[in-house]
Design a protein around this motif. Structure first.
Motif, PDB file in Angstrom:
ATOM      1  N   ASP A 127      -1.329   2.899   0.704  1.00 27.09           N
ATOM      2  CA  ASP A 127      -0.427   2.833  -0.445  1.00 27.09           C
ATOM      3  C   ASP A 127       0.900   3.537  -0.191  1.00 27.09           C
ATOM      4  N   GLU A 128       1.924   3.078  -0.922  1.00 25.56           N
ATOM      5  CA  GLU A 128       3.273   3.620  -0.723  1.00 25.56           C
ATOM      6  C   GLU A 128       3.948   4.026  -2.026  1.00 25.56           C
ATOM      7  N   GLY A 129       3.317   3.771  -3.159  1.00 22.80           N
ATOM      8  CA  GLY A 129       3.904   4.129  -4.442  1.00 22.80           C
ATOM      9  C   GLY A 129       2.937   4.928  -5.290  1.00 22.80           C
ATOM     10  N   SER A 130       3.247   5.052  -6.557  1.00 18.03           N
ATOM     11  CA  SER A 130       2.404   5.827  -7.456  1.00 18.03           C
ATOM     12  C   SER A 130       1.140   5.079  -7.842  1.00 18.03           C
ATOM     13  N   LYS A 131       1.113   3.765  -7.628  1.00 17.44           N
ATOM     14  CA  LYS A 131      -0.042   2.942  -7.935  1.00 17.44           C
ATOM     15  C   LYS A 131      -0.504   2.184  -6.700  1.00 17.44           C
ATOM     16  N   HIS A 132      -1.777   1.803  -6.709  1.00 14.69           N
ATOM     17  CA  HIS A 132      -2.363   1.053  -5.606  1.00 14.69           C
ATOM     18  C   HIS A 132      -1.862  -0.390  -5.627  1.00 14.69           C
ATOM     19  N   ARG A 133      -1.027  -0.735  -4.654  1.00 15.53           N
ATOM     20  CA  ARG A 133      -0.491  -2.090  -4.555  1.00 15.53           C
ATOM     21  C   ARG A 133      -0.437  -2.496  -3.076  1.00 15.53           C
ATOM     22  N   PRO A 134      -1.573  -2.878  -2.495  1.00 17.01           N
ATOM     23  CA  PRO A 134      -1.615  -3.197  -1.063  1.00 17.01           C
ATOM     24  C   PRO A 134      -0.821  -4.446  -0.683  1.00 17.01           C
ATOM     25  N   ASP A 135      -0.390  -5.210  -1.689  1.00 16.69           N
ATOM     26  CA  ASP A 135       0.411  -6.391  -1.403  1.00 16.69           C
ATOM     27  C   ASP A 135       1.905  -6.073  -1.344  1.00 16.69           C
ATOM     28  N   ARG A 136       2.257  -4.796  -1.480  1.00 15.01           N
ATOM     29  CA  ARG A 136       3.665  -4.404  -1.466  1.00 15.01           C
ATOM     30  C   ARG A 136       3.952  -3.398  -0.348  1.00 15.01           C
ATOM     31  N   ILE A 137       3.391  -3.622   0.802  1.00 19.84           N
ATOM     32  CA  ILE A 137       3.593  -2.718   1.933  1.00 19.84           C
ATOM     33  C   ILE A 137       4.994  -2.909   2.493  1.00 19.84           C
TER      34      ILE A 137
END
Length: 372
Positions: A127-137
């Protein structure tokens, strides 16, 4: 397969349950927290895990592990959750092992035996943000000589500051690629932060990190399948741990209902509280069944596992949250104090709820996969 444990699994539960309850109860978490422990878990306790063979449960026998399944790993995770035991088991022995075993190759041969023997701790840098969004790497991996150059930032990487290696998901020219990045690699920095449950997770920066082509886990541009295996295992493991958290909170609450007196009567005799306790029991059993079904399908390699994993994570999230909220409320004023353990269960629930996708994320995934 019926949704209950077989004889061997019950023997495992009978072995692991008392061990964790004795060696790492909630008091163990408090000791680490109050001493401002900089590691995030006890290495001495982890050595005891190794003696029991627990880190290598999912590691194939060919790589020195026990070759067990997600059902068995879930038994350990439920006991970890029940006792709020700080441990790298979920990230290292479940998520990382699933990815490495799925990919095979050089990195599997290097790291799987090290995980099984307890010599390596592995972090998941997804993850890269405050929420889990593996499609937004957004982290990138560009070709550089015989290898790759990694640039980007990862958020909330559990044990990232002490892990021997991190599995990093990055964008390459044709898709997603996973990399094994050693902690000592030049350009890697980890900034550990203490989470609400007193665990440590890091913001990891990759600044021109150069790795060899051998660092690729799986195939270049084709890391989605390996990433999905990692996510499915970690999500199901987190759901199992959440069931343990909810069960621990429920057991504590029911025990309190049987001890606390008000107006000359045990409060557990009041019908309104009985109804709430019964409702909670039903919700916890449904959550446990959902988690066990996800574990079963993962162990079978069934195509329906992806849907059931999201069902399990969402249901376990709702049930565990209900358990900790009811626990605090039924304990009354004492439930709001740090001296009483029920609040610690609420904090662990909040941290696990966000790990690998919260209730809303997985509810949406279930809706999408179901055609709604």
């Amino acid at each position: 397969m019926p949704l209950y444990h077989n004889e061997d699994q019950l023997m495992l539960k009978d072995s692991v349950g008392p061990f964790i309850a004795e060696q790492a109860p909630v008091a163990h978490l408090r000791q680490l927290r109050d001493s401002d422990d900089a590691t995030g878990f006890s290495r001495d306790l982890w050595a005891q895990f190794v003696e029991m063979g627990l880190p290598g449960m999912l590691v194939p026998e060919a790589h020195g592990g026990l070759g067990m399944g997600h059902m068995e790993a879930g038994i350990v995770l439920e006991e970890i959750g029940r006792n709020l035991t700080p441990s790298p088991f979920l990230a290292t022995s479940v998520g990382a092992v699933a990815a490495l075993a799925k990919a095979g190759g050089t990195q599997a041969g290097r790291w799987l035996p090290a995980i099984a023997s307890g010599e390596a701790i592995v972090a998941l840098a997804i993850d890269e943000g405050s929420k889990h969004r593996p499609d937004r790497i957004a982290t990138t991996a560009t070709r550089a000589g015989n290898g790759f150059r990694l640039d980007g930032k990862k958020s909330f990487v559990l044990h990232g500051h002490v892990a021997d290696m991190s599995i990093v998901a990055a964008k390459t020219d044709g898709g997603i690629t996973l990399f094994a990045v050693p902690r000592q690699a030049k350009g890697v920095t980890a900034d550990p932060r203490r989470l609400v449950d007193s665990s440590l997770a890091s913001h990891v920066t990759l600044d021109g990190v150069e790795v060899d082509a051998d660092a690729v886990i799986g195939e270049v541009d084709a890391g989605e399948e390996v990433l999905n295996a990692l996510l499915a295992a970690a999500r199901t493991g987190a759901a199992a741990e959440m069931v343990g958290v909810g069960q621990g909170a429920m057991d504590m609450t029911v025990g309190y209902l049987k001890e606390r007196k008000q107006f000359g009567r045990l409060i557990g005799e009041f019908q309104a509280l009985q109804h709430r306790a019964a409702h909670l029991y039903g919700e916890m059993e449904v959550a446990r069944a959902a988690v066990m079904k996800a574990q079963e399908l993962l162990d079978q390699g069934n195509d329906g596992a992806k849907l059931m994993v999201s069902v399990a994570k969402a249901k376990a999230g709702r049930a565990a949250n209900l358990a900790v909220r009811e626990g605090v409320q039924m304990h009354g004023g004492i439930g709001m104090t740090d001296e009483y353990d029920i609040g610690l269960y609420m904090k662990r629930d909040r941290a696990l709820a966000e790990f690998m996708g919260d209730v809303h994320y997985h509810t949406e995934q279930v809706a999408r996969m179901s055609g709604y």
